[in-house]
Design a protein around this motif. Structure first.
Motif, PDB file in Angstrom:
ATOM      1  N   GLU A   1       0.847  -1.193   0.000  1.00  0.00           N
ATOM      2  CA  GLU A   1       0.000   0.000   0.000  1.00  0.00           C
ATOM      3  C   GLU A   1       0.886   1.247   0.000  1.00  0.00           C
ATOM      4  OE1 GLU A   1      -2.794  -0.119   3.184  1.00  0.00           O
ATOM      5  OE2 GLU A   1      -3.637  -2.047   2.600  1.00  0.00           O
TER       6      GLU A   1
ATOM      7  N   GLY B   1       6.211   2.991   3.417  1.00  0.00           N
ATOM      8  CA  GLY B   1       5.187   3.310   2.433  1.00  0.00           C
ATOM      9  C   GLY B   1       5.678   4.001   1.181  1.00  0.00           C
TER      10      GLY B   1
ATOM     11  N   LYS C   1       2.256   4.927  -0.052  1.00  0.00           N
ATOM     12  CA  LYS C   1       1.737   6.237   0.365  1.00  0.00           C
ATOM     13  C   LYS C   1       2.129   7.307  -0.651  1.00  0.00           C
ATOM     14  CE  LYS C   1       2.041   5.094   5.295  1.00  0.00           C
ATOM     15  NZ  LYS C   1       2.709   5.429   6.598  1.00  0.00           N
ATOM     16  N   THR C   2       3.272   7.151  -1.244  1.00  0.00           N
ATOM     17  CA  THR C   2       3.744   8.026  -2.306  1.00  0.00           C
ATOM     18  C   THR C   2       4.899   7.314  -3.004  1.00  0.00           C
ATOM     19  OG1 THR C   2       4.484  10.280  -2.866  1.00  0.00           O
ATOM     20  CG2 THR C   2       5.432   9.286  -0.883  1.00  0.00           C
TER      21      THR C   2
ATOM     22  N   MET D   1       6.986  12.287   1.678  1.00  0.00           N
ATOM     23  CA  MET D   1       5.606  12.535   2.101  1.00  0.00           C
ATOM     24  C   MET D   1       5.278  14.022   2.049  1.00  0.00           C
ATOM     25  SD  MET D   1       4.203   9.660   2.577  1.00  0.00           S
ATOM     26  CE  MET D   1       2.695  10.274   3.348  1.00  0.00           C
TER      27      MET D   1
END
Length: 244
Positions: free
Chosen positions: A114, A144, A116-117, A236
């Protein structure tokens, strides 16, 4: 009311025509001094009387409205509490477009379940800091961050490094081959149609001068190595423009 509406429409038309004339003058002048230069977009710069010119493949110029003066350099906004690099922000837009256009099948991708970026990293398997960064690839994924590797052969395409990197890109398991190559382990030599030259040229157009060159999702470039935790935090913080 109708007169006001008509006046606004007429003023808008006059401004649009004037803007088009300025853009045409600037494009023609740049074409005269550099015939190979390709203009992507022209818009008013934050400084009155200057226009910002985005170039295809990367690069930002500033040209006067009369197309008589050209500035090549970095423009900062120092009106606030912290300076803003307006040139870097403009370049980031170009970078994002170019990197998002890359064929994902031509990259070596290490992705968490998964993400996140993501970051796109121009890498060289014989680069010491590239190897150091890759040692933390599992930590980056745990945080992530999806890592997308593009090739940037510092020694050139006729080098031994290029042969190794071609073998990485031509391997059945690119991730495993990349990890072995960056550990200094031998990998089976392989040949195939590969993107090494295309990605090297793209990196140069985007301002890559060494490796690792890390591009965040919003197109901002970070030259050099950063520890996984720091890199993840910066990734992030630099995702909004491209992924909001």
């Amino acid at each position: 009311m109708r007169i006001s509406t008509l006046l606004v429409a007429l003023l808008s038309l006059v401004f649009s025509n004037a803007q088009a004339d300025v853009e045409e003058d600037i494009t023609n002048k740049l074409g005269q001094i550099a015939p190979d230069m390709r203009v992507s977009e022209i818009s008013p710069a934050p400084i009155a009387g200057l226009y910002q010119v985005l170039l295809e493949g990367g690069g930002v110029l500033y040209v006067s409205a009369d197309a008589g003066h050209l500035i090549q350099g970095t423009l900062f906004d120092i009106s606030g509490n912290q300076p803003r690099n307006l040139t870097a922000e403009a370049e980031a837009v170009i970078n994002t477009q170019a990197l998002e256009a890359l064929d994902q099948d031509q990259l070596v991708i290490f992705a968490p379940q998964e993400p996140k970026t993501h970051v796109t990293i121009f890498t060289d398997v014989d680069c010491g800091y590239c190897r150091k960064l890759h040692e933390e690839i599992d930590e980056l994924q745990a945080l992530g961050i999806e890592v997308r590797y593009a090739a940037f052969v510092r020694a050139g395409l006729a080098s031994q490094t290029a042969e190794t990197m071609e073998s990485v890109w031509c391997a059945d398991d690119r991730q495993q081959a990349m990890t072995k190559a960056k550990r200094g382990e031998a990998i089976p030599m392989a040949e195939c149609d590969n993107p090494l030259q295309e990605q090297l040229e793209l990196g140069k157009r985007l301002g890559v001068r060494g490796t690792p060159a890390i591009f965040f999702a919003n197109g901002i470039m970070l030259p050099g190595y950063k520890p996984a935790e720091t890199l993840a935090a910066e990734a992030m913080a630099n995702q909004a423009t491209a992924e909001e």
